[in-house]
Motif scaffolding. Sequence first.
Motif, PDB file in Angstrom:
ATOM      1  N   ARG A   7       7.542  -1.202   5.242  1.00  0.00           N
ATOM      2  CA  ARG A   7       8.462  -1.230   6.384  1.00  0.00           C
ATOM      3  C   ARG A   7       7.854  -1.988   7.557  1.00  0.00           C
ATOM      4  O   ARG A   7       8.508  -2.823   8.186  1.00  0.00           O
ATOM      5  CB  ARG A   7       8.787   0.204   6.821  1.00  0.00           C
ATOM      6  N   ASP A   8       6.618  -1.690   7.849  1.00  0.00           N
ATOM      7  CA  ASP A   8       5.959  -2.321   8.992  1.00  0.00           C
ATOM      8  C   ASP A   8       5.811  -3.823   8.763  1.00  0.00           C
ATOM      9  O   ASP A   8       6.134  -4.637   9.644  1.00  0.00           O
ATOM     10  CB  ASP A   8       4.592  -1.685   9.214  1.00  0.00           C
ATOM     11  N   ALA A   9       5.322  -4.210   7.578  1.00  0.00           N
ATOM     12  CA  ALA A   9       5.123  -5.631   7.287  1.00  0.00           C
ATOM     13  C   ALA A   9       6.450  -6.380   7.286  1.00  0.00           C
ATOM     14  O   ALA A   9       6.549  -7.494   7.822  1.00  0.00           O
ATOM     15  CB  ALA A   9       4.425  -5.787   5.937  1.00  0.00           C
ATOM     16  N   SER A  10       7.481  -5.784   6.694  1.00  0.00           N
ATOM     17  CA  SER A  10       8.785  -6.439   6.653  1.00  0.00           C
ATOM     18  C   SER A  10       9.287  -6.737   8.058  1.00  0.00           C
ATOM     19  O   SER A  10       9.766  -7.842   8.338  1.00  0.00           O
ATOM     20  CB  SER A  10       9.799  -5.552   5.923  1.00  0.00           C
ATOM     21  N   GLY A  11       9.179  -5.745   8.918  1.00  0.00           N
ATOM     22  CA  GLY A  11       9.645  -5.938  10.283  1.00  0.00           C
ATOM     23  C   GLY A  11       8.849  -6.980  11.035  1.00  0.00           C
ATOM     24  O   GLY A  11       9.411  -7.835  11.736  1.00  0.00           O
ATOM     25  N   ARG A  12       7.533  -6.936  10.879  1.00  0.00           N
ATOM     26  CA  ARG A  12       6.679  -7.888  11.609  1.00  0.00           C
ATOM     27  C   ARG A  12       6.896  -9.321  11.137  1.00  0.00           C
ATOM     28  O   ARG A  12       6.950 -10.248  11.949  1.00  0.00           O
ATOM     29  CB  ARG A  12       5.210  -7.499  11.452  1.00  0.00           C
ATOM     30  N   PHE A  13       6.991  -9.510   9.831  1.00  0.00           N
ATOM     31  CA  PHE A  13       7.194 -10.873   9.328  1.00  0.00           C
ATOM     32  C   PHE A  13       8.587 -11.395   9.686  1.00  0.00           C
ATOM     33  O   PHE A  13       8.758 -12.589   9.944  1.00  0.00           O
ATOM     34  CB  PHE A  13       6.952 -10.937   7.825  1.00  0.00           C
ATOM     35  N   ALA A  14       9.577 -10.515   9.687  1.00  0.00           N
ATOM     36  CA  ALA A  14      10.913 -10.941  10.111  1.00  0.00           C
ATOM     37  C   ALA A  14      10.894 -11.401  11.568  1.00  0.00           C
ATOM     38  O   ALA A  14      11.548 -12.382  11.932  1.00  0.00           O
ATOM     39  CB  ALA A  14      11.914  -9.808   9.925  1.00  0.00           C
ATOM     40  N   GLU A  15      10.125 -10.720  12.385  1.00  0.00           N
ATOM     41  CA  GLU A  15      10.052 -11.080  13.803  1.00  0.00           C
ATOM     42  C   GLU A  15       9.476 -12.471  14.030  1.00  0.00           C
ATOM     43  O   GLU A  15       9.843 -13.152  14.998  1.00  0.00           O
ATOM     44  CB  GLU A  15       9.217 -10.043  14.560  1.00  0.00           C
ATOM     45  N   VAL A  16       8.567 -12.923  13.152  1.00  0.00           N
ATOM     46  CA  VAL A  16       7.980 -14.253  13.342  1.00  0.00           C
ATOM     47  C   VAL A  16       8.749 -15.331  12.576  1.00  0.00           C
ATOM     48  O   VAL A  16       8.343 -16.498  12.584  1.00  0.00           O
ATOM     49  CB  VAL A  16       6.491 -14.281  12.938  1.00  0.00           C
ATOM     50  N   ASP A  40       0.824  -1.208   0.000  1.00  0.00           N
ATOM     51  CA  ASP A  40       0.000   0.000   0.000  1.00  0.00           C
ATOM     52  C   ASP A  40       0.858   1.258   0.000  1.00  0.00           C
ATOM     53  O   ASP A  40       0.497   2.276  -0.600  1.00  0.00           O
ATOM     54  CB  ASP A  40      -0.922   0.010   1.227  1.00  0.00           C
ATOM     55  N   SER A  41       1.999   1.199   0.681  1.00  0.00           N
ATOM     56  CA  SER A  41       2.892   2.348   0.794  1.00  0.00           C
ATOM     57  C   SER A  41       4.251   1.870   1.288  1.00  0.00           C
ATOM     58  O   SER A  41       4.394   0.712   1.711  1.00  0.00           O
ATOM     59  CB  SER A  41       2.327   3.377   1.782  1.00  0.00           C
ATOM     60  N   VAL A  42       5.229   2.743   1.249  1.00  0.00           N
ATOM     61  CA  VAL A  42       6.542   2.397   1.810  1.00  0.00           C
ATOM     62  C   VAL A  42       6.409   2.133   3.300  1.00  0.00           C
ATOM     63  O   VAL A  42       7.055   1.237   3.851  1.00  0.00           O
ATOM     64  CB  VAL A  42       7.558   3.526   1.547  1.00  0.00           C
ATOM     65  N   GLU A  43       5.538   2.886   3.960  1.00  0.00           N
ATOM     66  CA  GLU A  43       5.356   2.703   5.402  1.00  0.00           C
ATOM     67  C   GLU A  43       4.789   1.323   5.715  1.00  0.00           C
ATOM     68  O   GLU A  43       5.239   0.659   6.664  1.00  0.00           O
ATOM     69  CB  GLU A  43       4.441   3.788   5.964  1.00  0.00           C
ATOM     70  N   ARG A  98       4.914   3.078  -8.428  1.00  0.00           N
ATOM     71  CA  ARG A  98       5.768   4.060  -7.750  1.00  0.00           C
ATOM     72  C   ARG A  98       6.134   3.606  -6.343  1.00  0.00           C
ATOM     73  O   ARG A  98       7.177   4.005  -5.813  1.00  0.00           O
ATOM     74  CB  ARG A  98       5.064   5.417  -7.717  1.00  0.00           C
ATOM     75  N   VAL A  99       5.292   2.767  -5.743  1.00  0.00           N
ATOM     76  CA  VAL A  99       5.631   2.237  -4.418  1.00  0.00           C
ATOM     77  C   VAL A  99       6.875   1.354  -4.509  1.00  0.00           C
ATOM     78  O   VAL A  99       7.754   1.403  -3.641  1.00  0.00           O
ATOM     79  CB  VAL A  99       4.450   1.451  -3.821  1.00  0.00           C
ATOM     80  N   LEU A 100       6.963   0.546  -5.562  1.00  0.00           N
ATOM     81  CA  LEU A 100       8.167  -0.272  -5.754  1.00  0.00           C
ATOM     82  C   LEU A 100       9.398   0.610  -5.896  1.00  0.00           C
ATOM     83  O   LEU A 100      10.461   0.298  -5.358  1.00  0.00           O
ATOM     84  CB  LEU A 100       8.018  -1.143  -7.002  1.00  0.00           C
TER      85      LEU A 100
END
Length: 293
Positions: free
Chosen positions: A246-255, A240-243, A276-278
């Motif tokens: 970032r949030d999804a990347s961090g959360r999935f890495a944590e699990v 949906d956005s860079v934000e 443009r998000v890519l």
Amino acid sequence: MILPEHRWREARLRWARAEEYGFDHAWTYDQLMWRWLRDKPWFGTVPTLAAAATATTAIGLGTMVATPTYRHPVPFAKEVMSLDDISDGRFVCGLGVGAGAVDDLVVDRTERTPRERADRFAEFVEVTDLLLRRRVTSYAGAHYRVDEVWMNPGCVRAPRTPFAIAATGPRGMRLAARYAQTWITAGRPATFDARPYEQVLPDIAAQVRAAERACEEVGRDPASLRRLLLTGAAVGGVLDSVESWRDASGRFAEVGITDLVVHWPRLDFPYAGDERVLEDIAGDLTTTVGGLR
């Protein structure tokens, strides 16, 4: 994930751009047709990846995923060996049992139970593994028989091209633990109504724990198995956005997810989004992914 839906003069730019953006790997679906795009352009997987290998120099390239639906281990192993050679060892052989849906009905009208499809897939993986490891292979099983198949010159990488196996159940996960360098999940199986990534985190975490148990059951260090999450079908909101990235990347890495795959945004359903998000993510990759690839 780049759908094989564009003529090569246009598709080539996407594969080259994926490398320029800094992504570690790029994939395409190994399907004859796509459920919502059956009447739209759709090109062959192996020629597409061969062309992508010549249009790039460093990015990993993979099938998401090849199945016994219309693949036989012998010609498929030859194609894998060839893709490995053309890409100079960058090809990843993604494998899966298949959904028993559109492609199955087109190629083979035989009705198979989930167990029968799982049995055939297990044998498919075993035979493909043997073919890619050995110079000469003979095999006799319930689903496949091969006699003195020669595989020269063999794979660029030893002992063979790495496997990435999609699995959500215990048996498939044990297969991934035994044969694969990477385990693949897309979230809940046979789900195409994407839920926000925050809501699916418990499901993904539970699948990761199950994959780790599968490794322990076959005597493998769970840390040696990469865990790839394909988003977009059951897992929504990541692009949906860079934000949100970032949030999804961090959360999935944590699990415990190590590799995150997103679809190249399309203009309309399915996988509609903004390219443009890519571009924005590309400028952000080195600082936001928290260990994800």
